[in-house]
Design a protein around this motif. Structure first.
Motif, PDB file in Angstrom:
ATOM      1  N   UNK A  92       0.841  -1.195   0.000  1.00  0.00           N
ATOM      2  CA  UNK A  92       0.000   0.000   0.000  1.00  0.00           C
ATOM      3  C   UNK A  92       0.877   1.247   0.000  1.00  0.00           C
ATOM      4  N   UNK A  93       0.238   2.372  -0.198  1.00  0.00           N
ATOM      5  CA  UNK A  93       0.928   3.658  -0.237  1.00  0.00           C
ATOM      6  C   UNK A  93       0.663   4.411   1.069  1.00  0.00           C
ATOM      7  N   UNK A  94       1.719   4.974   1.639  1.00  0.00           N
ATOM      8  CA  UNK A  94       1.584   5.822   2.829  1.00  0.00           C
ATOM      9  C   UNK A  94       2.317   7.131   2.569  1.00  0.00           C
ATOM     10  N   UNK A  95       1.917   8.149   3.302  1.00  0.00           N
ATOM     11  CA  UNK A  95       2.570   9.449   3.198  1.00  0.00           C
ATOM     12  C   UNK A  95       3.934   9.393   3.877  1.00  0.00           C
ATOM     13  N   UNK A 142       7.833  14.742   3.911  1.00  0.00           N
ATOM     14  CA  UNK A 142       7.527  15.375   2.627  1.00  0.00           C
ATOM     15  C   UNK A 142       7.093  16.816   2.873  1.00  0.00           C
ATOM     16  N   UNK A 143       7.657  17.713   2.112  1.00  0.00           N
ATOM     17  CA  UNK A 143       7.372  19.126   2.348  1.00  0.00           C
ATOM     18  C   UNK A 143       6.860  19.828   1.111  1.00  0.00           C
ATOM     19  N   UNK A 186       5.245  10.005  -1.263  1.00  0.00           N
ATOM     20  CA  UNK A 186       4.560   8.781  -0.849  1.00  0.00           C
ATOM     21  C   UNK A 186       5.595   7.658  -0.777  1.00  0.00           C
ATOM     22  N   UNK A 187       5.296   6.629  -0.008  1.00  0.00           N
ATOM     23  CA  UNK A 187       6.173   5.488   0.125  1.00  0.00           C
ATOM     24  C   UNK A 187       5.348   4.221  -0.022  1.00  0.00           C
ATOM     25  N   UNK A 195       1.663  -1.737   7.804  1.00  0.00           N
ATOM     26  CA  UNK A 195       0.675  -0.694   8.078  1.00  0.00           C
ATOM     27  C   UNK A 195      -0.288  -1.170   9.154  1.00  0.00           C
ATOM     28  N   UNK A 196      -0.707  -2.436   9.063  1.00  0.00           N
ATOM     29  CA  UNK A 196      -1.603  -2.976  10.084  1.00  0.00           C
ATOM     30  C   UNK A 196      -0.916  -3.020  11.444  1.00  0.00           C
ATOM     31  N   UNK A 197       0.367  -3.405  11.461  1.00  0.00           N
ATOM     32  CA  UNK A 197       1.111  -3.458  12.720  1.00  0.00           C
ATOM     33  C   UNK A 197       1.238  -2.062  13.313  1.00  0.00           C
TER      34      UNK A 197
END
Length: 147
Positions: A55-58, A62-63, A118-119, A126-128
């Motif tokens: 999945x993608x996370x922020x 990031x600026x 994004x990463x 992500x669930x953890x």
């Protein structure tokens, strides 16, 4: 199940979507100034090739530069990559078997428009992370003096 969905994804259009990102990345790397866009495109190519289970996370750091980069990305590459995901998703949703693949394509539309900042991470991490946050939310002792 993720492996099966990823194999079906690759066979029914994932390789073509990943090839589009590689093409965008090569074009961006040829124009030397846009090499950061090429790196983002290659990262998205790996995600477009094997999307299930990730999945993608922020990115937390990031600026403003990532915002400016995303605006340029939309103008140069993002709009046609998003359109490609939209068309492919509609085509895959025509059959019942293709509905999960079409939904995955629709999930890729926003990130194809703004990938910088994004990463890509495994969904298990992500669930953890969410369960760790949930545990701290239930903590009876306030961890902040302002809360």
């Amino acid at each position: 199940m993720k492996l099966l969905l990823n194999v079906i994804w690759v066979v029914f259009g994932g390789w073509l979507l990943a090839l589009s990102y590689v093409f965008a990345g090569v074009i961006a790397c040829i124009l030397i100034v846009t090499i950061p866009f090429g790196v983002a495109a290659f990262r998205m190519a790996s995600f477009a090739l094997w999307p299930f289970g990730r999945t993608i996370v922020e990115k937390p750091n990031a600026g403003v530069m990532s915002t400016i980069g995303n605006v340029l990305w939309i103008l140069l590459f993002g709009w046609w990559l998003a359109l490609e995901h939209l068309v492919t998703g509609i085509a895959q949703c025509i059959t019942i078997v293709g509905i999960p693949l079409g939904l995955a394509n629709f999930k890729l539309v926003p990130v194809s428009l703004v990938p910088i900042g994004k990463d890509i991470v495994p969904t298990s991490s992500v669930r953890a992370g969410a369960s760790t946050v949930a545990r701290f939310d239930r903590c009876p002792v306030r961890l902040s003096r302002f809360g």
